[in-house]
Scaffold this motif. Structure first.
Motif, PDB file in Angstrom:
ATOM      1  N   LEU A  26      -8.395  -7.099  10.738  1.00 19.61           N
ATOM      2  CA  LEU A  26      -9.197  -6.756   9.565  1.00 19.61           C
ATOM      3  C   LEU A  26     -10.476  -6.030  10.001  1.00 19.61           C
ATOM      4  CD1 LEU A  26      -9.903  -6.847   6.553  1.00 19.61           C
ATOM      5  CD2 LEU A  26     -10.823  -9.151   6.933  1.00 19.61           C
ATOM      6  N   LEU A  27     -11.143  -6.561  11.013  1.00 17.19           N
ATOM      7  CA  LEU A  27     -12.352  -5.915  11.527  1.00 17.19           C
ATOM      8  C   LEU A  27     -12.043  -4.513  12.059  1.00 17.19           C
ATOM      9  CD1 LEU A  27     -15.350  -6.045  12.223  1.00 17.19           C
ATOM     10  CD2 LEU A  27     -14.724  -7.152  14.375  1.00 17.19           C
ATOM     11  N   LEU A  28     -10.928  -4.391  12.729  1.00 16.33           N
ATOM     12  CA  LEU A  28     -10.511  -3.087  13.252  1.00 16.33           C
ATOM     13  C   LEU A  28     -10.246  -2.098  12.126  1.00 16.33           C
ATOM     14  CD1 LEU A  28      -9.889  -1.707  15.952  1.00 16.33           C
ATOM     15  CD2 LEU A  28      -7.557  -2.521  15.733  1.00 16.33           C
ATOM     16  N   ARG A  29      -9.572  -2.563  11.072  1.00 20.33           N
ATOM     17  CA  ARG A  29      -9.323  -1.695   9.911  1.00 20.33           C
ATOM     18  C   ARG A  29     -10.635  -1.249   9.272  1.00 20.33           C
ATOM     19  NH1 ARG A  29      -5.999  -5.884   7.346  1.00 20.33           N
ATOM     20  NH2 ARG A  29      -7.110  -5.301   5.457  1.00 20.33           N
ATOM     21  N   LEU A  32     -12.477   1.393  11.672  1.00 18.43           N
ATOM     22  CA  LEU A  32     -11.882   2.736  11.662  1.00 18.43           C
ATOM     23  C   LEU A  32     -12.051   3.391  10.299  1.00 18.43           C
ATOM     24  CD1 LEU A  32     -10.387   4.869  13.301  1.00 18.43           C
ATOM     25  CD2 LEU A  32      -8.235   3.817  12.568  1.00 18.43           C
ATOM     26  N   ALA A  33     -11.855   2.623   9.244  1.00 18.37           N
ATOM     27  CA  ALA A  33     -12.034   3.168   7.892  1.00 18.37           C
ATOM     28  C   ALA A  33     -13.470   3.646   7.692  1.00 18.37           C
ATOM     29  CB  ALA A  33     -11.674   2.116   6.848  1.00 18.37           C
ATOM     30  N   LEU A  88      -6.859   3.003   1.975  1.00 19.83           N
ATOM     31  CA  LEU A  88      -5.602   2.319   2.293  1.00 19.83           C
ATOM     32  C   LEU A  88      -5.787   1.336   3.447  1.00 19.83           C
ATOM     33  CD1 LEU A  88      -3.034   5.247   1.926  1.00 19.83           C
ATOM     34  CD2 LEU A  88      -3.409   3.333   0.352  1.00 19.83           C
ATOM     35  N   LEU A  89      -6.570   1.718   4.459  1.00 23.19           N
ATOM     36  CA  LEU A  89      -6.825   0.810   5.581  1.00 23.19           C
ATOM     37  C   LEU A  89      -7.578  -0.423   5.118  1.00 23.19           C
ATOM     38  CD1 LEU A  89      -7.794   2.875   8.757  1.00 23.19           C
ATOM     39  CD2 LEU A  89      -5.701   1.611   8.305  1.00 23.19           C
ATOM     40  N   LEU A  90      -8.591  -0.239   4.287  1.00 30.32           N
ATOM     41  CA  LEU A  90      -9.343  -1.389   3.785  1.00 30.32           C
ATOM     42  C   LEU A  90      -8.435  -2.376   3.066  1.00 30.32           C
ATOM     43  CD1 LEU A  90     -12.620   0.204   2.394  1.00 30.32           C
ATOM     44  CD2 LEU A  90     -12.364  -1.203   4.431  1.00 30.32           C
ATOM     45  N   LEU A  91      -7.519  -1.851   2.291  1.00 27.47           N
ATOM     46  CA  LEU A  91      -6.587  -2.702   1.554  1.00 27.47           C
ATOM     47  C   LEU A  91      -5.476  -3.252   2.443  1.00 27.47           C
ATOM     48  CD1 LEU A  91      -6.193  -0.472  -1.636  1.00 27.47           C
ATOM     49  CD2 LEU A  91      -7.568  -2.566  -1.395  1.00 27.47           C
ATOM     50  N   GLY A  92      -5.283  -2.624   3.581  1.00 27.94           N
ATOM     51  CA  GLY A  92      -4.160  -3.017   4.435  1.00 27.94           C
ATOM     52  C   GLY A  92      -2.848  -2.570   3.813  1.00 27.94           C
ATOM     53  N   SER A  98      -1.437   5.110   7.544  1.00 25.71           N
ATOM     54  CA  SER A  98      -2.840   5.521   7.447  1.00 25.71           C
ATOM     55  C   SER A  98      -3.466   5.665   8.829  1.00 25.71           C
ATOM     56  CB  SER A  98      -3.635   4.503   6.624  1.00 25.71           C
ATOM     57  OG  SER A  98      -3.100   4.415   5.327  1.00 25.71           O
ATOM     58  N   ALA A  99      -3.201   4.703   9.702  1.00 28.02           N
ATOM     59  CA  ALA A  99      -3.739   4.776  11.062  1.00 28.02           C
ATOM     60  C   ALA A  99      -3.163   5.982  11.809  1.00 28.02           C
ATOM     61  CB  ALA A  99      -3.441   3.486  11.817  1.00 28.02           C
ATOM     62  N   ALA A 100      -1.885   6.268  11.585  1.00 28.72           N
ATOM     63  CA  ALA A 100      -1.265   7.435  12.224  1.00 28.72           C
ATOM     64  C   ALA A 100      -1.906   8.724  11.722  1.00 28.72           C
ATOM     65  CB  ALA A 100       0.239   7.446  11.974  1.00 28.72           C
TER      66      ALA A 100
END
Length: 152
Positions: A26-29, A32-33, A88-92, A98-100
């Motif tokens: 979650l912290l990583l998302r 990066l977001a 999208l990253l925040l929401l997972g 999204s990361a790609a």
């Protein structure tokens, strides 16, 4: 010595649990977001809902002239991507996709815009994106909730 090894083993087992991993992902998302969201915010008019600042076209034409896309295409593409994928990253949600996408953006920035920024900046963004691509959004993500619902 056995006590030290035992303590170490317990600490590793605790850190490798589902909740600590979920918190780390979650912290990583969020991290990066945040990088890309803040960049996207510099491209829009303050107070306007994704209204692109016209100055961005000149900036892309002059400062980012190494990009293989015309600013007419690159500016909206970048602006919308830097808003969509962080959300999208925040929401997972669609975390790996999204990361790609953000990893591809990082590589484009590295290759065409700021080739000297690999070690201080882009290597970190790439590493964050790569971890999310490999591990996914974690327990605290909509991806996990959707996967659970699909199994039922």
């Amino acid at each position: 010595m056995k006590r030290i090894i035992s303590f170490y083993d317990r600490a590793v087992a605790l850190a490798a649990g589902r909740i600590p991993e979920a918190m780390a992902l979650l912290l990583l998302r969020l991290a990066l977001a945040g990088v890309f969201w803040r960049s996207g915010q510099t491209k829009v008019v303050e107070g306007g809902l994704l209204q692109i600042d016209p100055a961005q076209y000149d900036l892309f034409a002059s400062e980012f002239s190494g990009l293989p896309l015309d600013p007419v295409i690159a500016v909206p593409l970048t602006t919308y991507a830097e808003h969509l994928f962080p959300i999208l990253l925040l929401l997972g949600l669609a975390t790996r996709l999204s990361a790609a996408a953000l990893l591809v953006m990082t590589l484009v920035i590295q290759i065409f815009v700021f080739p000297d920024a690999w070690w201080p900046v882009h290597s970190l963004w790439a590493a964050m994106a790569a971890i999310l691509i490999v591990r996914g959004g974690g327990l605290f993500s909509l991806d996990t909730i959707i996967a659970r619902l699909r199994r039922r």
